[in-house]
Design a protein around this motif. Structure first.
Motif, PDB file in Angstrom:
ATOM      1  N   PRO A 377       2.751  -6.081  -8.202  1.00  0.00           N
ATOM      2  CA  PRO A 377       2.221  -6.576  -6.925  1.00  0.00           C
ATOM      3  C   PRO A 377       2.617  -5.692  -5.743  1.00  0.00           C
ATOM      4  O   PRO A 377       1.834  -5.520  -4.809  1.00  0.00           O
ATOM      5  CB  PRO A 377       2.847  -7.977  -6.801  1.00  0.00           C
ATOM      6  N   GLY A 378       3.826  -5.126  -5.792  1.00  0.00           N
ATOM      7  CA  GLY A 378       4.253  -4.255  -4.705  1.00  0.00           C
ATOM      8  C   GLY A 378       3.363  -3.040  -4.564  1.00  0.00           C
ATOM      9  O   GLY A 378       2.995  -2.637  -3.454  1.00  0.00           O
ATOM     10  N   THR A 383      -1.321  -1.759   0.459  1.00  0.00           N
ATOM     11  CA  THR A 383      -2.435  -1.380   1.328  1.00  0.00           C
ATOM     12  C   THR A 383      -3.014  -2.607   2.027  1.00  0.00           C
ATOM     13  O   THR A 383      -3.339  -2.562   3.219  1.00  0.00           O
ATOM     14  CB  THR A 383      -3.536  -0.682   0.509  1.00  0.00           C
ATOM     15  N   ALA A 384      -3.160  -3.710   1.309  1.00  0.00           N
ATOM     16  CA  ALA A 384      -3.728  -4.928   1.887  1.00  0.00           C
ATOM     17  C   ALA A 384      -2.877  -5.435   3.045  1.00  0.00           C
ATOM     18  O   ALA A 384      -3.411  -5.884   4.073  1.00  0.00           O
ATOM     19  CB  ALA A 384      -3.859  -5.998   0.811  1.00  0.00           C
ATOM     20  N   GLU A 461       0.958   1.725  14.560  1.00  0.00           N
ATOM     21  CA  GLU A 461       0.741   1.760  13.118  1.00  0.00           C
ATOM     22  C   GLU A 461      -0.295   0.747  12.671  1.00  0.00           C
ATOM     23  O   GLU A 461      -0.622   0.666  11.483  1.00  0.00           O
ATOM     24  CB  GLU A 461       2.059   1.483  12.374  1.00  0.00           C
ATOM     25  N   GLU A 462      -0.816  -0.039  13.600  1.00  0.00           N
ATOM     26  CA  GLU A 462      -1.758  -1.087  13.248  1.00  0.00           C
ATOM     27  C   GLU A 462      -2.967  -0.496  12.531  1.00  0.00           C
ATOM     28  O   GLU A 462      -3.565   0.489  12.974  1.00  0.00           O
ATOM     29  CB  GLU A 462      -2.218  -1.816  14.518  1.00  0.00           C
ATOM     30  N   ASN A 463      -3.303  -1.083  11.428  1.00  0.00           N
ATOM     31  CA  ASN A 463      -4.471  -0.690  10.628  1.00  0.00           C
ATOM     32  C   ASN A 463      -4.385   0.724  10.080  1.00  0.00           C
ATOM     33  O   ASN A 463      -5.413   1.353   9.808  1.00  0.00           O
ATOM     34  CB  ASN A 463      -5.771  -0.841  11.435  1.00  0.00           C
ATOM     35  N   THR A 464      -3.203   1.286   9.943  1.00  0.00           N
ATOM     36  CA  THR A 464      -3.048   2.589   9.296  1.00  0.00           C
ATOM     37  C   THR A 464      -2.384   2.384   7.952  1.00  0.00           C
ATOM     38  O   THR A 464      -1.585   1.474   7.771  1.00  0.00           O
ATOM     39  CB  THR A 464      -2.185   3.541  10.153  1.00  0.00           C
TER      40      THR A 464
END
Length: 481
Positions: A377-378, A383-384, A461-464
């Protein structure tokens, strides 16, 4: 060359449903051990994998790779068998029981047991080490006080896994932030938000459970008789407690678990020969076949007859079969198909973390190993989490809340099998009392839907997605496991 097919969810669930059917039929209808049902499940998984285009050679490599992940655990399990035998023969465990009966009352025994085990596990960084040393003695004290062994085992496991979860010396505590790219102590601090409340709730539950034993446990006369019997059979001395103290100190000083436990076993054998007068040939036999003694006292016989490498072979074989089943599922892409299908259900932060919890628990049941329940799971959800603007420490915390904590609740998981073999109580019996392991995943889900302590990525870093760095480190992570 045969073209491989990507398994659909329906195809991927065939071996899972087969496992559930075989285990339910075997265990609950015929009262069989889980070995053969799991072996039959592996056979079904093999047929499905061959249908998908995988050769037996590829599946065999997957089996070997999966079993190799459990080799360290199996070696530790065998060593713990020798420790139990030598520490019994040396009078070390009887000494712990003797003094423990003086210090602990039935009313407060369960919460005290959980706290004591948590302290030892934090120091050693390993739930198995704590259970295989102080946990054995606590089981003996609990039985001597007339407390349900399943409840005692639940308290021991709750304490051990609390310590294992937050100790910087723990393998899983290092693995979870390593996979997700989080700094170790950032990960530990973030875990305290879920782990401390779960422990407090568990201790409260153990306290109220202990109240039910008020006036019902072993009386003073029975306890005194048990202590007298121990004193007649063994030389009881607080100096004997130096052996477990040395083992805990060695591991706290970052001595690897295997050599640290071997030293503990050897010290136990030396004490048995020099202090208790056990013949060298007898102690060597004890290390293989376990310590045995017929005293005529049923309670005392249950306490003393234990240990040996032979007693651990049941668990070793179960773990190897279970890991073989998990290896086939991973090598054929069946496991990835299940995880990816679960990921599609995550539409919000709450559902994403809940899906992570469900995946970790599923991996503990299907892959049969807590390392895989953290690793897979890690790798697949990192990415999600980043796409949703969530800090990876939320993922690393959830991997522990669900992956680490649910592992001892599965009988054929390496952790569940180990605890059953070490504490002498079946997983199905102690699971309802392993309060910390049950509460932790629910705390993670409550936090997920309320947003409490859910950390977001900094704006820059949002959405990267820093997935390239992760992929570069993946071989090293695999090797470290």
């Amino acid at each position: 060359m045969i073209e491989r097919k990507t398994p659909t969810l329906g195809i991927a669930l065939i071996p899972i449903f087969a496992m559930i059917t075989f285990l339910f039929t075997g265990i609950f209808m015929f009262e069989a051990d889980p070995h053969i049902p799991l072996l039959l499940s592996a056979g079904v998984a093999t047929v499905v994998a061959i249908y998908l285009g995988y050769s037996w050679v590829e599946l065999e490599k997957g089996i070997v790779k999966s079993v190799s992940l459990a080799l360290q655990a199996l070696i530790i399990l065998i060593i713990i068998g020798t420790i139990i035998a030598t520490w019994l023969a040396a009078g070390i465990v009887p000494t712990m029981i003797y003094y423990g009966l003086d210090l602990l009352s039935p009313t407060y025994f369960l919460p005290a047991a959980a706290v004591i085990c948590s302290v030892i596990a934090v120091a050693s960084g390993n739930a198995w080490t704590a259970a295989g040393t102080i946990g054995i003695a606590i089981m003996g004290v609990g039985v001597g006080l007339g407390i349900n062994p399943a409840a005692v085992a639940g308290a021991v496991i709750s304490g051990c896994y609390f310590g294992d979860k937050i100790s910087p010396l723990s393998e899983t505590t290092n693995m979870s932030p390593g996979i997700t790219g989080v700094e170790l102590f950032t990960h530990i601090r973030h875990m305290l938000y879920t782990t401390i409340p779960a422990l407090i709730l568990s201790v409260i539950l153990f306290f109220f459970l202990g109240l039910t034993y008020k006036g019902k446990g072993a009386g003073a006369e029975e306890v005194a008789q048990l202590q007298q019997s121990l004193g007649e059979i063994f030389i009881i001395s607080p100096w004997l407690l130096l052996v477990p103290a040395v083992v805990i100190a060695l591991i706290a000083m970052k001595t690897p678990a295997i050599p640290g436990l071997v030293i503990g076993s050897v010290l136990g054998a030396i004490v048995a020969v020099t202090v208790q007068g056990v013949a060298v040939g007898d102690i060597l036999a004890n290390m293989v076949y376990g310590f045995t003694m017929e005293t005529g006292n049923e309670v005392l016989d249950n306490l003393l007859n234990n240990g040996g490498t032979e007693a651990m072979m049941y668990t070793v074989s179960l773990v190897m079969i279970a890991m073989s089943f998990g290896g086939i599922l991973e090598a054929s892409g069946i496991m990835a198909a299940i995880v990816n299908s679960l990921l599609k259900l995550a539409k919000s932060t709450g559902s994403l973390i809940t899906t992570t919890v469900a995946t970790c628990i599923t991996m503990n049941i299907v892959a049969c190993d807590q390392y895989l329940s953290i690793l897979l799971p890690g790798r697949m959800y990192l990415t999600a989490y980043r796409k949703r603007g969530l800090h990876p420490k939320n993922l690393s915390r959830t991997l522990e809340d669900a992956g680490t904590m649910s592992s001892p609740l599965v009988p054929w998981n390496t952790c569940g099998a180990f605890m059953t073999a070490t504490l002498g109580v079946s997983t199905f019996q102690y699971a309802p009392y392993a309060f910390l392991c049950i509460i932790s995943p629910f705390v993670a889900i409550v936090y997920a839907y309320t947003g409490f302590t859910i950390a977001r990525l900094p704006e820059d870093e949002e959405n990267t997605i820093e997935i390239e760095e992760f992929e570069q480190n993946e071989p090293a992570l695999q090797q470290s496991i």
